[in-house]
Structure formats: C-alpha cells, structure tokens
Design a protein around this motif. Structure first.
Motif, mmCIF file in Angstrom:
data_model
loop_
_atom_site.group_PDB
_atom_site.id
_atom_site.type_symbol
_atom_site.label_atom_id
_atom_site.label_comp_id
_atom_site.label_asym_id
_atom_site.label_seq_id
_atom_site.Cartn_x
_atom_site.Cartn_y
_atom_site.Cartn_z
ATOM 1 N N SER A 122 0.833 -1.203 0.000
ATOM 2 C CA SER A 122 0.000 0.000 0.000
ATOM 3 C C SER A 122 0.868 1.253 0.000
ATOM 4 N N LEU A 123 0.206 2.383 -0.193
ATOM 5 C CA LEU A 123 0.896 3.663 -0.057
ATOM 6 C C LEU A 123 1.175 3.900 1.427
ATOM 7 N N TYR A 124 2.361 4.332 1.716
ATOM 8 C CA TYR A 124 2.810 4.601 3.089
ATOM 9 C C TYR A 124 1.905 5.611 3.791
ATOM 10 N N LEU A 125 1.666 6.763 3.172
ATOM 11 C CA LEU A 125 0.867 7.795 3.822
ATOM 12 C C LEU A 125 -0.613 7.432 3.899
ATOM 13 N N ALA A 126 -1.115 6.680 2.924
ATOM 14 C CA ALA A 126 -2.511 6.237 2.972
ATOM 15 C C ALA A 126 -2.712 5.269 4.137
ATOM 16 N N PHE A 127 -1.759 4.365 4.342
ATOM 17 C CA PHE A 127 -1.842 3.421 5.458
ATOM 18 C C PHE A 127 -1.816 4.171 6.785
ATOM 19 N N ASN A 146 -3.099 6.983 7.254
ATOM 20 C CA ASN A 146 -4.297 7.832 7.289
ATOM 21 C C ASN A 146 -3.986 9.326 7.247
ATOM 22 N N LEU A 147 -2.932 9.698 6.535
ATOM 23 C CA LEU A 147 -2.663 11.116 6.338
ATOM 24 C C LEU A 147 -3.403 11.583 5.097
ATOM 25 N N CYS A 155 7.215 11.810 7.203
ATOM 26 C CA CYS A 155 7.567 10.520 7.799
ATOM 27 C C CYS A 155 7.385 10.540 9.313
ATOM 28 N N GLU A 156 7.747 11.634 9.953
ATOM 29 C CA GLU A 156 7.513 11.732 11.399
ATOM 30 C C GLU A 156 6.022 11.679 11.705
ATOM 31 N N ARG A 157 5.233 12.397 10.931
ATOM 32 C CA ARG A 157 3.788 12.417 11.161
ATOM 33 C C ARG A 157 3.170 11.030 10.950
ATOM 34 N N ASP A 188 0.793 2.528 15.661
ATOM 35 C CA ASP A 188 -0.503 2.237 16.279
ATOM 36 C C ASP A 188 -1.293 1.189 15.495
ATOM 37 N N ARG A 189 -1.219 1.244 14.179
ATOM 38 C CA ARG A 189 -1.959 0.271 13.370
ATOM 39 C C ARG A 189 -1.312 -1.100 13.366
#
Length: 150
Positions: free
Chosen positions: A107-112, A114-115, A138-140, A147-148
């Motif tokens: 998957s897309l890193y940021l989509a996973f 939830n950004l 990346c920090e965000r 958590d996921r």
C-alpha cells in the motif's frame, strides 16, 4: 513480530528516511516490529542515503548512516508483512512484480498512516526544503503506522 519494508525509487532519500525514523521509534519504544527499506530501481545499490537526507535526519536526531540502498526482490513479498510505497509510481511497480501467492500487504505509506496527503514527494532534484518536507511527513506517519501495526 511484524515486518515492514519502506520503498521508494532509488532507496536513498524517502524510504531510508521513513526506515530510520521508524527504526528509531521501534528501539525507543521496544516494539515487536522490524523495518527495512529498498528501491524499485537499481540506481544506487550499496550506497548510503543521500547526504541531504542524512543531514536533515541528523538535525532532527535520527541516524541514517548505517543504511545502504538495495533493490526490492521477489523474496521481499514473502518475507515482509507490509510493503509501503512512497508514491503511486512505486506502488504500481510493486504491484506489478508481486507474486499472486505472496502474503505481503502492499500500500501507499501515507494512505496506510491515514494522512490526507497520499504521496511522499521525491526531494532528489529539489532543494533542501524538500528533505524537510519528507522528514516531516515521515515523522507524522510513524506513530500512526506503529498504532496500526501493534
């Protein structure tokens, strides 16, 4: 232990930054996770992360100096639980090479994480500000990824 692979094109800017930040948190929080990074292209195999990525990371307390670029291989789709692409182009490349019987979730890193922003922009041909943007994204994403996964 869940295993994650961060992927960008050359494995010298975005994916090592994501790798280094997550590795830092895995160690700091004593988490049952493993992280590595790779590129979809063979441009920089064996090379350290871009000096601008390293300098930006160091300024924020992360050390990328021991990381070395490698290319994604078919075995990665069997070894890793999650493979995170930094952008849609690399996501398409990963999905095209993923064996049908592999278990890795790609998957897309940021989509996973939830950004709202879906892709981590490639800073390679830009100025130093692009490396700060990558590190910030990346920090965000890191704690949400943790958590996921835990």
């Amino acid at each position: 232990m869940k295993k994650c692979l961060m992927v960008c094109l050359g494995n010298i800017c975005r994916s090592p930054t994501a790798h280094g930040i997550l590795a830092h948190e895995i160690e700091r929080q004593k988490l049952p996770l493993f992280v590595d990074s790779a590129g979809t292209a063979a441009y920089h195999i064996g090379k350290a992360p871009d000096s601008r990525s390293q300098a930006t990371a160091k300024k924020h307390g992360y050390d990328l100096s021991d990381l070395r670029a490698r290319q994604v291989v078919i075995d990665d789709f069997y070894e890793y639980d999650f493979i995170f692409a930094m952008d849609n182009s690399n996501l398409a490349n990963l999905k095209a090479m993923q064996p049908k019987d592999a278990n890795a979730k790609v998957s897309l890193y940021l989509a996973f994480a939830n950004l709202e922003q879906q892709e981590v922009p490639d800073p390679y041909y830009g100025d130093g500000d692009g490396f700060e943007v990558v590190l910030d994204l990346c920090e965000r994403a890191t704690q949400q990824i943790i958590d996921r996964l835990t």
